[in-house]
Structures are given as C-alpha cells and as structure tokens.
Design a protein around this motif. Structure first.
Motif, PDB file in Angstrom:
ATOM      1  N   ALA B  20       0.845  -1.205   0.000  1.00  0.00           N
ATOM      2  CA  ALA B  20       0.000   0.000   0.000  1.00  0.00           C
ATOM      3  C   ALA B  20       0.878   1.252   0.000  1.00  0.00           C
ATOM      4  O   ALA B  20       0.586   2.239  -0.689  1.00  0.00           O
ATOM      5  CB  ALA B  20      -0.938  -0.012   1.205  1.00  0.00           C
ATOM      6  N   LEU B  21       1.986   1.201   0.754  1.00  0.00           N
ATOM      7  CA  LEU B  21       2.899   2.347   0.790  1.00  0.00           C
ATOM      8  C   LEU B  21       3.604   2.538  -0.551  1.00  0.00           C
ATOM      9  O   LEU B  21       3.877   3.671  -0.959  1.00  0.00           O
ATOM     10  CB  LEU B  21       3.927   2.172   1.914  1.00  0.00           C
ATOM     11  N   GLN B  23       2.217   1.957  -3.362  1.00  0.00           N
ATOM     12  CA  GLN B  23       1.207   2.667  -4.158  1.00  0.00           C
ATOM     13  C   GLN B  23       1.214   4.161  -3.834  1.00  0.00           C
ATOM     14  O   GLN B  23       1.121   5.000  -4.727  1.00  0.00           O
ATOM     15  CB  GLN B  23      -0.196   2.085  -3.893  1.00  0.00           C
ATOM     16  N   VAL B  24       1.317   4.478  -2.553  1.00  0.00           N
ATOM     17  CA  VAL B  24       1.331   5.895  -2.143  1.00  0.00           C
ATOM     18  C   VAL B  24       2.542   6.600  -2.750  1.00  0.00           C
ATOM     19  O   VAL B  24       2.426   7.704  -3.307  1.00  0.00           O
ATOM     20  CB  VAL B  24       1.346   6.023  -0.606  1.00  0.00           C
ATOM     21  N   ARG B  27       1.953   7.248  -6.339  1.00  0.00           N
ATOM     22  CA  ARG B  27       1.024   8.371  -6.556  1.00  0.00           C
ATOM     23  C   ARG B  27       1.758   9.695  -6.412  1.00  0.00           C
ATOM     24  O   ARG B  27       1.472  10.668  -7.110  1.00  0.00           O
ATOM     25  CB  ARG B  27      -0.106   8.290  -5.519  1.00  0.00           C
ATOM     26  N   LEU B  28       2.692   9.731  -5.480  1.00  0.00           N
ATOM     27  CA  LEU B  28       3.496  10.937  -5.270  1.00  0.00           C
ATOM     28  C   LEU B  28       4.303  11.257  -6.538  1.00  0.00           C
ATOM     29  O   LEU B  28       4.449  12.426  -6.910  1.00  0.00           O
ATOM     30  CB  LEU B  28       4.448  10.664  -4.099  1.00  0.00           C
ATOM     31  N   TRP B  30       3.401  10.381  -9.606  1.00  0.00           N
ATOM     32  CA  TRP B  30       2.424  10.869 -10.583  1.00  0.00           C
ATOM     33  C   TRP B  30       2.144  12.356 -10.339  1.00  0.00           C
ATOM     34  O   TRP B  30       2.157  13.173 -11.263  1.00  0.00           O
ATOM     35  CB  TRP B  30       1.113  10.057 -10.465  1.00  0.00           C
ATOM     36  N   ASP B  31       1.914  12.678  -9.081  1.00  0.00           N
ATOM     37  CA  ASP B  31       1.592  14.055  -8.698  1.00  0.00           C
ATOM     38  C   ASP B  31       2.704  15.005  -9.148  1.00  0.00           C
ATOM     39  O   ASP B  31       2.438  16.069  -9.715  1.00  0.00           O
ATOM     40  CB  ASP B  31       1.422  14.096  -7.175  1.00  0.00           C
ATOM     41  N   GLY B 236      -1.126   0.847  -9.505  1.00  0.00           N
ATOM     42  CA  GLY B 236      -1.527  -0.531  -9.707  1.00  0.00           C
ATOM     43  C   GLY B 236      -2.929  -0.767  -9.171  1.00  0.00           C
ATOM     44  O   GLY B 236      -3.516   0.098  -8.524  1.00  0.00           O
ATOM     45  N   ASP B 239      -6.105   1.770  -9.292  1.00  0.00           N
ATOM     46  CA  ASP B 239      -5.744   3.168  -9.573  1.00  0.00           C
ATOM     47  C   ASP B 239      -4.494   3.204 -10.454  1.00  0.00           C
ATOM     48  O   ASP B 239      -3.386   3.361  -9.964  1.00  0.00           O
ATOM     49  CB  ASP B 239      -5.520   3.922  -8.258  1.00  0.00           C
ATOM     50  N   ARG B 241      -2.897   5.130 -13.543  1.00  0.00           N
ATOM     51  CA  ARG B 241      -3.040   6.361 -14.318  1.00  0.00           C
ATOM     52  C   ARG B 241      -2.001   6.426 -15.424  1.00  0.00           C
ATOM     53  O   ARG B 241      -0.885   5.967 -15.242  1.00  0.00           O
ATOM     54  CB  ARG B 241      -2.872   7.575 -13.392  1.00  0.00           C
TER      55      ARG B 241
END
Lengths: 495, 495
Positions: B20-21, B23-24, B27-28, B30-31, B236, B239, B241
């Motif tokens: 899960a981390l 994934q986080v 996302r960072l 991607w941001d 993954g 989510d 993108r």
C-alpha cells in the motif's frame, strides 16, 4: 557534541521524516477529493490506513521518550522549547490511546459515516441512533484515556485547540449567544437586501476566483486551485493547495469559498520557512487557522470597501449582472438568510449554529444527553435561537458529517476562529489606518502583510491564545467580534 | 493455527502495508509529473526520501527473515510459493546493499541528474564525465554487493528483469542486430512513405486518444489520463493512471504514446484482483511490462488492419487531413526516420538504439570502457549501425537520463519487451484467426482478452520467462520478432 545536543538532533531528524510523511498523507487526501478515479476508493482506504499505521508507530516510538528524557534539564532556545512542547504533547497523547481502541474507532467511524449518509438521505435520525451511540461511547473511552484523570471533553477539544477548555468556551459563548440571537431577530424583522439573481458562467467564476486569490496574496508557485465537492485547503510549506466549487446561480459561493480557503492557505504559506518540516511549520490550532480564513473572508472580503472593488471585478467578468450599485452588491453579499444549514450561514447566524452543536456534544460526552434524545434537543434549541422550527432531520441534527466520524470538540473552533478574527481585525484596523482606501483599490498587501508578520509567520512557535494575544495586543475575548457585527449589520439593515 | 500458518499470515500482513505504501509513493511520483506546483520540488524530494526510508526499513525488517525461516519447510500453494519467492528476493537484495551506500547513491544521482541536464543543454559530454564516473563507480559497488560473488552486471539487471543475464541477452542481440542493421539499410534505400503534415488541434487529439484508450480496454473507472512532458503509466490495482502529450504537428505522437501507456496500464488493471496489494499484484518485470505496451502499440496499433480503423477515426476527428487513403496512412504511421533519438525511433531502428546502450553500459560496469571514452565509443557504434554520424552529444550519448540516475541494466528490457511481444503476437495470431477483421472494425476485444487471460492476469505468479513461455507456447526467442519486422517492412517498403 553534548548528549543533549545529540538527542535534540536525533529527535528532530525523526520528527522531520514524520512531518514529511504527514505531508504525503495530506497529499493523498487532496488526491482523493480532486482527481482519484472513483473505482479506487477501497484501495485508497488501505493506502490511507497504511500511512496512518506508519505515522502512529513513529509518534509512539519509544526513542522519542528517551530523547525527551535526555532533554529535560537542557538549556534550550525558544524555538527548541516550542518544538519539544509539540513533540512531547503528541507523544504523550499518542501513547495514551491504546492501539486497539484507535483501530476500533477507525473501523467504527468508517461504518458510521456510511450510515450517517444513508440516514441523512432518508431523513431518518432513528436509523442513525445506534451507530452514533457507539461512536459517542468510544469517543468517551478515547477522551478518558487522553484525559488521564482530567476532563474528558477537554481532552477531546485539545486535539483541535490545545489549551482550550469547555468551561472557558462556555463562558465566552454565554456572552456571545444572547447578543447574536438578538441581532439576528432584529435584522430579520427589517427589510432584507435583494439577493443576486441570474446565471454566472462557471469558467468565468473560476477565472475571477483565481485572480482574487492572487489579490489576497496566495502564491500559485507553491499551490494550486482545483474544483471539488467541498472547498478545502491542504498541505503545508511549499505545497499548499486549495479547492473551491462553482454554482451557476451563485457566484458568491465560489468567490467567498475561495477567499476563505486562501486565508487558510496563506497562513500555511507565510509560516517562517525555517520551520518547514518541523512541528512549528504548520498552523498552531484549528481556531487560529479559522481566524485567518474568517478574517480574509469576512472582515476583509465582505467589507464595504473590498466589495466595492469586487463589484467592479464582477462587472468586468460578467458585464451588467443586475446589481445596480456597489452598495447594493455589498448588501447582497452580507444578506442574512433564513436557513437551516451551518455551512450556508452568514456572519451573524453562523456562531449560533456552532454554539448549538457545542452545547449538545458536550452533553453527549458528559452523558447528560442520550443520543436518542439528540434530535428533540436540537430542534428545541434551534427554534429558540433561530425563531422557526427545523423542517426535517437532514436540515437539523443530520446535516453535518462531523459526529459520525468522531469529530467531537471540533465545532467550537469555528466560533473561536471568529472570535480571534474579531480581535485581530480590531488590531489590524488600528495598525493600518487607511485600510479602507486600500481595500477599495483592491490592495490587500498591507492587511495581509500585517497578518503575516504579526501572526502567520510564527506557525507553532507560541500556543494558540498566546499568538493571538501577542498579535491583537489583548487576550482573546468576544467583545470585538460583537461590536464589529453589531456595527456592520445595524448599518446594513438600518437597525 | 500452525506456526507456519501464523508466520505466513504475519508476513503477508506486513507485506500488504508495504505494498500500500508503494502505491502511495507511486502516486506521489504521478503528482510530481502532472499537478505539483513548481515551487514544491525541494520539499517533494524530502517527502519522497521519507517514503523511501520507511519502505527500506520495512523491506529489511528482521521479522521478514524470521517469518521466512519459519516457512522454509512448509507445504505451500503455488500462490504462497510465488509470494515467498518475491518477498525473499526483495529481502535478500535490500539487506545486501548497506544503508550508507544506498544513501550515497541517492544523493549522487540526484546531483548527477542536474549535471546531466546541464551537459545535455550545453552539448558538452566532457562536463558530464566526472559525475558519471562517480555514478559508474558507485553502481559497480552496489552491483558487487547485490551479486554476492556473482556477475556484477547481472545483479544490476536483475532489478528490472529477474533471472535475465547479460550473457543470454548478448546472445539474443547477436542474432537481432545484424538482421536489423540490414533491414534498416534496405528500407532507407527505398522510396520513403510520405509523413503526415498539417496542424492537428490538441484538444481533438486528446479526445481521440481517450476514445482509442477505451477501445483498447483501458478502464477509466480505475484510472485517468492527463498530460505530462513524458508519457508514463503509474500505479496498480484499482488506480492505474497514464499520461500522454500533444504536438500540434504530430498527432501520431499523442495517439501512439497513449496506446503504449494503455498497454502498460491494462497489464496492471487486468491482474487477478485477488493479488491486489500482494507481491503478485503487479507486472512481473520491466521486460514483460514492455511486451504489453509494445504489442498494444506496434503489433496491434500499427497493424495495417487497425490503422484502417484509425484512419476513419482520424477523418472523423480532423476532417480531410491530407492523407488520401488508409494505405497511405498505414505507411505514414510506420515510416522509418533518419534520426538520432531512441524515443522517436520506429520499430526497426528502436532495438538498434537499445543494443548500442546495452553493450556500452556492460563495458562501463565491467571496466573495459572508461567513461571518458564513452562518447567516442557511442559515435563509432552509432555510425556503424545507423549509417550516418552523430551530429552532437545531445543527440548522442547525452540523450537519455537513465545513466545519470543510476539505471544500469534497464535499457535491455526495452528490447526484451519487443522480443517478448514478437513471441506473443505469433501466438495471438494463431489463437485468434480473424484478428485482422476485428482490428479493421476497431474491435480490440478478442486480442486484449487473449492477452489478459494468457498473460496479464497472472501478475507476478510466474517468473518473467515462464509467463511468456506459457502464453506464447515456446521459450522466448528473437525469431518471431525478426520475421514479423521483415515481413511488415518488406511489404511497406516494397523490398
């Protein structure tokens, strides 16, 4: 290097990573409300939970206790003492709540939020009673653990407004409430200003909102504005983002939501850069935060002087929008509504909404009000303060998400923010004597600079009451807010 | 519950939070590439570093070693064995690299990336030599730590393509290279197809790209498409993108970048949902990942059959865009360019770019090529394979960011992906005999469903070569790719 110096360095290195992770978790929240694909909700809940578990482990790390012990008799600077005050408080509180209780609360409130949404949609408070009773019971358990023998409600309140007590707030509200009930009643008997009518292009609203955000000093190089269902500000330091929303029949919603969030965001952006990723690098409490959003939105943004400028901006954006003069626009912006919903309330009625919730939730936590009796208590109090009855539960005690997710002690900070804003405004007007002329010209520079210098830059350096006292030149009290509201609305409503 | 069952459960619970981390952290990333305010870069570096330090601590957690030991003789299912294979590999590798070395590498590559950008802009390879020498030295040190007595380059390669070796790849490339050099030379002597000309509205490009993404099976409920400087796929499970870009003079860049990233994204989206947030819930290697992006982009997307459909879509979007027939469009889409840049290369020349880098980086790590001699070696090899000299360093050995950030062993996976795609395409054509008719009608369903069922859904269940072998019906080899390219470009270029 002395032992104390080493321990301080180790503690701050640990804290710096935790603060960076707090920023990451905050960004995840922003993502969820703005850009997250809707099918990602379950996975996101696990991601958020994973971040929470990491942060909880870091906050309760026994190493913190050892470093703090090493520093007990150390000779420290102001900044060092303030850092230790925050870290020690967080460490003590995090360790007081058993992991099992925190886990049960997280699971329960996640379920309760869904049941609240269903109950609100069905206008059925009875359906919400069982799960809300569970939430209240668990929050009482959490509060007792946090209070460690002290007052349970105060322990919950302390999460949002360190140092505030229910008794102090109660005394302040006892003075605020009758005056506002009276002002409200007088205003609503008088002739009401005309509201804005018509349709306002959403794209033009956003364009104007961005321009006004800049006018209020929001730094787009370190932030961005997006649309979301609920306006909010998130993040800190070099990445403070806000959201707003548009309604084609109400451009004021977009504009004033934006100014409100810009107030929150500028507080974060203007904190001394030396405090970044330390406990001092963020707004010191919810109440102080709300003071900034409110003074930007109300005392500055809804002033006669600034609305005169905004009237011109509105005409530039939308042409003749059916409002004949700046004075009419000022009155429309400050119009009182006979409504039920806190988030739509004007400056006069907003605090009545808050005080109602504060008294009821205090009684719920004290056990002197049963959850089953909450709806009746709400409706009785509402009619007493507002003068007309609640028509349905979704407009009454089911309107706010807060209690379902366990936010007890939070509501009061909204009004505390208004009280702080009243105090700051009084000092600001004294310090910047030609403020109105500046606002009329759309020059927010001196006002926001005064707030940045006297309050915002300090971040978490001083406790909430102290930073307000120091900026306002007197201990926080409700008199300036009352005087401001009485003068402003007596004038607008010709009372 | 047996000890083994308990240990497996504990290990997977630990792993789930780590996943899960991850994934986080993704996302960072991607941001950062899409929405981050530009002033937030320094703070973001600390946030990313904080996530890395948390993940590194979790990956090297001694508890993992204990749980794995408990499970050494346990009776396990396929899925359980596969999970342990991944976790054990990650644990071993993470523990082999000393924290200090990892830290030095992170600091150095961050600096090296900046110096690379400056050197590229100045077309000055000499200015990049000192820092690149440091990177090579440190990567050699890391490789030696990872190799634990084995081959250093293979140990680095293993990060991206578990199980692959430099020797195996070298043998495969020895067959691929002369055939491609020959095909390239013959094609460029023949009459070239006309390229597209004109201006193509960026908004219409994005609209068409979104529609084509949907055609290829990308699930927008669990993803989104944004614009970024570099197209990429990230995330993954629920989510995933992607980003793409638009150039008004080249709509094919946007469309085929999108299809490429959709290939990556669909691989992630189509993995068995039961594997979510476990080591099996992600693409198994960079090579297998690239096989999906490439088969979507090339064997499917640039086929005569699909471009006939796309030609109609282009006309619907842009009207008469100066391309007289579907056949002309097919030839324009597959046109070979005399260029220098890998990322702009066509299907024939792309692998020549990769093999050049593979040989040079292997020599750098082996120490048989000095960094100071890299530019000359690059230019010599380029002229040998492409038939014309490099005109400037930014078009030569300074064009890619990879080496500056320490990505040694990565390039080869691009060509490995093409080889895998060749194998899969052969099996796909045999399994779906009326594929061309479907593609001509814009129906990608049977093709993408075959890929989802035979390859994508397995995620990390099997090692890379095994999942390709099982889907393609034979061990991966370069023959199908070569046959496909020879047939396709002989036809297009009338060779």
């Amino acid at each position: 290097m002395s032992k104390a110096t080493e321990s301080y360095a180790a503690l701050m290195a640990h804290e710096r990573i935790s603060q960076a992770l707090v920023q990451v978790a905050g960004r995840l929240g922003w993502d969820q409300e703005t850009v997250m694909p809707r099918g990602a909700a379950d996975q996101r809940a696990e991601e958020t939970g994973a971040m929470e578990s990491v942060l909880h482990a870091r906050r309760t790390d026994p190493g913190i206790g050892e470093w703090l012990a090493d520093l007990e008799t150390a000779d420290l600077t102001n900044v060092q003492s303030a850092n230790l005050r925050h870290i020690s408080r967080s460490y003590t509180r995090a360790n007081r709540v058993p992991a099992d209780l925190a886990q049960r609360l997280a699971t329960l409130t996640s379920r309760a939020q869904g049941q609240w949404a269903d109950a609100r949609e069905a206008n059925d408070f009875a359906a919400f009673v069982p799960v809300l009773s569970e939430v209240v019971a668990l929050k009482r358990e959490e509060g007792a653990a946090l209070a460690d023998g002290g007052d349970v409600y105060d322990a919950l309140l302390d999460d949002y407004e360190p140092g505030a007590t229910g008794a102090d707030l109660s005394a302040m509200f006892a003075s605020l409430r009758p005056a506002l009930v009276d002002l409200r009643a007088r205003a609503l008997e008088a002739a009401a200003p005309a509201p804005l009518t018509g349709t306002f292009d959403a794209g033009k609203q956003m364009k104007l909102a961005r321009s006004i955000a800049k006018t209020f000093g929001y730094d787009f190089k370190r932030g961005r504005i997006d649309k979301a269902v609920h306006p909010f500000s998130s993040g800190g330091g070099a990445d403070v983002r806000i959201t707003t929303r548009t309604q084609e029949d109400d451009p004021l919603n977009c504009l004033y939501s934006t100014i409100h969030e810009v107030g929150h965001a500028c507080y974060e952006q203007n904190i001394d850069a030396a405090y970044a990723l330390t406990p001092l690098g963020q707004g010191v409490s919810m109440g102080v935060h709300e003071s900034q959003s409110r003074i930007y939105e109300n005392q500055l943004g809804r002033s006669r002087a600034f609305t005169e400028y905004l009237y011109g901006q509105m005409r530039d954006s939308f042409g003749d929008f059916g409002c004949a003069s700046a004075e009419d626009f000022y009155r429309a912006v400050n119009r009182l509504n006979q409504g039920y919903i806190r988030t739509e309330a004007d400056e006069v009625q907003y605090n009545l909404h808050v005080m109602l919730r504060f008294d009821l939730e205090r009684a719920l936590i004290a056990g002197t009000l049963a959850v089953a009796d909450l709806e009746e208590a709400w409706n009785t109090r509402f009619e007493a303060d507002f003068g007309y009855p609640v028509d349905q539960a979704s407009n009454g005690c089911l309107q706010d998400v807060h209690w379902s997710v366990g936010l007890f002690g939070y509501f009061a900070t909204y009004s505390l923010g208004n009280v702080y804003a009243g105090c700051l405004n009084e000092a600001l007007c004294a310090a910047v004597p030609d403020l109105d002329a500046q606002l009329r010209g759309g020059d927010l520079g001196p006002a926001t600079e005064w707030l940045a210098q006297n309050l915002q830059r300090h971040g978490g350096l001083m406790p909430p009451r102290e930073v307000i006292t120091q900026a306002a030149g007197a201990a926080p009290n409700e008199a300036p807010l009352l005087a401001y509201l009485e003068a402003k609305f007596s004038d607008i409503y010709h009372l």
